[in-house]
Design a protein around this motif. Structure first.
Motif, short mmCIF file in Angstrom:
data_model
loop_
_atom_site.label_atom_id
_atom_site.label_comp_id
_atom_site.label_asym_id
_atom_site.label_seq_id
_atom_site.Cartn_x
_atom_site.Cartn_y
_atom_site.Cartn_z
N SER A 56 0.82 -1.22 0.00
CA SER A 56 0.00 0.00 0.00
C SER A 56 0.85 1.26 0.00
CB SER A 56 -0.93 0.01 1.22
OG SER A 56 -1.86 -1.06 1.14
N LEU A 57 2.06 1.15 0.53
CA LEU A 57 2.96 2.31 0.54
C LEU A 57 3.24 2.83 -0.86
CD1 LEU A 57 5.62 1.22 3.20
CD2 LEU A 57 3.81 2.93 3.48
N PHE A 58 3.18 1.94 -1.84
CA PHE A 58 3.49 2.31 -3.22
C PHE A 58 2.24 2.76 -3.99
CE2 PHE A 58 6.63 -0.70 -1.71
CZ PHE A 58 7.82 -0.04 -2.00
N LEU A 59 1.12 2.86 -3.25
CA LEU A 59 -0.12 3.33 -3.86
C LEU A 59 -0.72 4.51 -3.08
CD1 LEU A 59 -1.90 -0.07 -4.70
CD2 LEU A 59 -0.94 1.55 -6.34
N LEU A 60 0.13 5.18 -2.31
CA LEU A 60 -0.36 6.26 -1.46
C LEU A 60 -1.00 7.40 -2.25
CD1 LEU A 60 2.39 6.51 1.32
CD2 LEU A 60 0.08 5.54 1.49
N LYS A 61 -0.60 7.56 -3.50
CA LYS A 61 -1.17 8.63 -4.32
C LYS A 61 -2.54 8.23 -4.90
CE LYS A 61 3.21 10.79 -5.64
NZ LYS A 61 4.09 11.22 -6.76
N SER A 62 -2.91 6.98 -4.73
CA SER A 62 -4.20 6.49 -5.24
C SER A 62 -5.29 6.69 -4.20
CB SER A 62 -4.10 5.00 -5.60
OG SER A 62 -3.07 4.77 -6.54
N ASP A 63 -6.54 6.62 -4.63
CA ASP A 63 -7.65 6.77 -3.68
C ASP A 63 -7.86 5.48 -2.90
OD1 ASP A 63 -9.85 5.07 -5.09
OD2 ASP A 63 -9.07 6.37 -6.67
N ILE A 65 -6.81 1.34 -3.55
CA ILE A 65 -5.94 0.60 -2.62
C ILE A 65 -6.64 -0.64 -2.09
CG2 ILE A 65 -4.75 0.70 -0.39
CD1 ILE A 65 -4.23 3.67 -0.94
N LEU A 66 -7.91 -0.51 -1.73
CA LEU A 66 -8.65 -1.65 -1.19
C LEU A 66 -8.98 -2.68 -2.26
CD1 LEU A 66 -11.02 0.01 1.43
CD2 LEU A 66 -9.18 -1.61 1.86
N ASN A 67 -9.19 -2.22 -3.49
CA ASN A 67 -9.39 -3.16 -4.60
C ASN A 67 -8.11 -3.98 -4.82
OD1 ASN A 67 -12.04 -3.09 -5.53
ND2 ASN A 67 -11.70 -1.24 -6.72
N TYR A 68 -6.99 -3.28 -4.80
CA TYR A 68 -5.71 -3.98 -4.98
C TYR A 68 -5.46 -4.91 -3.80
CZ TYR A 68 -0.77 -4.99 -4.97
OH TYR A 68 0.42 -5.66 -4.91
N SER A 69 -5.74 -4.44 -2.58
CA SER A 69 -5.52 -5.27 -1.39
C SER A 69 -6.37 -6.53 -1.44
CB SER A 69 -5.85 -4.47 -0.12
OG SER A 69 -4.99 -3.36 0.02
N LYS A 115 -2.20 -6.16 -14.45
CA LYS A 115 -2.53 -5.74 -15.81
C LYS A 115 -4.02 -5.42 -15.94
CE LYS A 115 1.45 -5.90 -17.93
NZ LYS A 115 2.05 -4.65 -18.47
N ILE A 116 -4.86 -6.29 -15.38
CA ILE A 116 -6.31 -6.07 -15.44
C ILE A 116 -6.70 -4.80 -14.71
CG2 ILE A 116 -8.55 -6.97 -14.68
CD1 ILE A 116 -7.46 -9.78 -15.16
N LEU A 117 -6.10 -4.57 -13.55
CA LEU A 117 -6.43 -3.40 -12.73
C LEU A 117 -5.77 -2.13 -13.25
CD1 LEU A 117 -6.04 -5.02 -9.18
CD2 LEU A 117 -8.17 -4.51 -10.38
N GLN A 118 -4.89 -2.28 -14.25
CA GLN A 118 -4.16 -1.15 -14.83
C GLN A 118 -3.37 -0.38 -13.76
OE1 GLN A 118 -7.32 0.96 -16.94
NE2 GLN A 118 -6.96 -0.23 -18.78
N LEU A 119 -2.66 -1.15 -12.93
CA LEU A 119 -1.81 -0.58 -11.90
C LEU A 119 -0.35 -0.71 -12.32
CD1 LEU A 119 -3.58 -1.99 -8.70
CD2 LEU A 119 -3.61 0.37 -9.53
N PRO A 120 0.55 0.04 -11.69
CA PRO A 120 1.97 0.00 -12.08
C PRO A 120 2.58 -1.40 -11.92
CG PRO A 120 1.53 1.80 -10.55
CD PRO A 120 0.29 1.00 -10.60
N THR A 121 3.34 -1.81 -12.90
CA THR A 121 3.95 -3.15 -12.86
C THR A 121 5.03 -3.27 -11.79
OG1 THR A 121 5.45 -2.48 -14.62
CG2 THR A 121 3.47 -3.68 -15.27
#
Length: 273
Positions: free
Chosen positions: A181-188, A192-196, A247-253
Motif C-alpha cells: 500500500s505504501l506504493f499506492l499512497l497517491k491512489s484513492d 488501494i482496497l481493490n488492490y488489497s 494488468k487487469i487493474l491497470q496498476l503500475p507493474t
C-alpha cells in the motif's frame, strides 16, 4: 426435475461462477432455454421494472409474465425450491436465511476481487457491484486468517527454517498489505482496497495450492525437497497471477517487483532472527 418457466435470471457474464450455476440450472431443466440473460443485455422495457443497481449486487430473477423481480437469495431459493420444495422451506427459516444472505453478500460484493475482469467500456450497462467497505474488509480478513493457518502448518514441512508461530505468519500476511500500500499512497482508498483484495486473493490461492501437500502428509511422508519444490512452484504461480491482476487493474507493474522484494526481506529476517 420441474422446470420453472417464463422466468429469467440476470447474471454477470464476466463472473465464471455466475455463468456456471446459471448454465447448470438450464442444463438440469430447472429453468427453460430462455432462463438466463446477461445483465448487460437488459432492454429498455425491462429497465423500467428491474432495479438496475440492486441487480448488479444481487442476481435478479425476472417473472416475464407479471414483470416482477426477485433478488439475491430469494431468486435462487425460488429456482431451487420449484424443483426441491424442502430446500426453499429450509432456506426461508429466519436464521438460515440470515446466514445465506450474509454469505451471498460476502461473495457478491467481492466477486470482482476474487475473479477480476476488464471493464467493457463499450457496454452501456456494467454489472459491477457497489463498493462495500464492510465486506471488503471482511474478505481481506478472511483471506489473511486462512493464509496464516495454512502457512503456519506448512512451515513444519520445511524444518530447515526457524520454527514458525501463528503470530509471525499473521504479521507477515498483514505486513505485505501495508508494504504494498505504501506504493499506492497517491491512489484513492477504493483503488488501494481493490488492490488489497486482489493481493489477498492471490495469497489465498497460494494457500489452497499448498493444501494437497498438507493433506498427503497426513497419510504418507512427504520429503523436505518435495515440500520445498512445491512451495517454490506455488510462489511462481502466485507471482504470475499477481502480474495478471496488475494488468487487469491497470496498476503500475513495479508492484510485482515490490511484491517479490517484500518476500525476500521477510525470508532474510526469518533466517537471521
Amino acid at each position: 426435475m420441474k422446470t420453472l418457466e417464463n422466468q429469467t435470471l440476470l447474471y454477470d457474464e464476466d463472473c465464471p461462477l455466475c455463468q456456471v450455476y446459471t448454465t447448470g440450472f438450464i442444463k438440469a431443466k430447472m429453468l427453460d432455454e430462455n432462463g438466463r440473460k446477461s445483465y448487460c443485455q437488459l432492454d429498455e422495457n425491462e429497465q423500467t421494472f428491474v432495479d438496475i443497481n440492486r441487480a448488479s449486487n444481487e442476481i435478479a430473477l425476472i417473472d416475464n409474465k407479471n414483470q416482477t423481480v426477485l433478488y439475491g437469495i430469494d431468486s435462487l431459493l425460488k429456482v431451487l425450491g420449484f424443483s426441491f420444495p424442502l430446500i426453499e422451506k429450509i432456506g426461508n427459516i429466519k436464521p438460515v436465511k440470515f446466514f445465506l444472505k450474509k454469505l451471498y453478500s460476502f461473495v457478491s460484493y467481492n466477486r470482482k476481487v476474487i475473479i477480476p475482469s476488464k471493464i467493457n467500456t463499450a457496454a452501456k450497462l456494467q454489472c459491477v457491484p457497489n463498493f462495500n467497505y464492510k465486506y471488503r474488509f471482511l474478505f481481506i480478513g478472511f483471506a489473511t486468517v486462512m493464509t496464516t493457518i495454512v502457512l503456519y502448518n506448512y512451515s513444519f514441512l520445511i524444518p530447515s527454517l526457524p520454527k514458525a508461530s501463528i503470530t509471525r505468519e499473521f504479521m507477515i500476511a498483514i505486513g505485505q498489505l501495508f508494504f504494498q500500500s505504501l506504493f499506492l499512497l497517491k491512489s484513492d482508498r477504493k483503488t488501494i482496497l481493490n488492490y488489497s483484495g486482489n493481493l489477498m486473493t492471490v495469497s489465498l490461492m497460494g494457500s489452497l495450492l499448498l493444501l494437497p501437500i498438507l493433506a498427503f502428509q497426513t497419510v504418507v511422508t512427504i520429503s523436505v525437497n518435495t515440500s520445498l519444490i512445491w512451495f517454490v512452484l506455488t510462489a511462481f504461480i502466485m507471482f504470475m497471477e499477481h502480474y495478471r491482476r496488475i494488468k487487469i487493474l491497470q496498476l503500475p507493474t513495479y508492484l510485482c517487483i515490490t511484491w517479490v522484494v517484500y518476500r525476500l526481506i521477510v525470508l532474510l529476517l526469518i533466517l537471521n532472527f
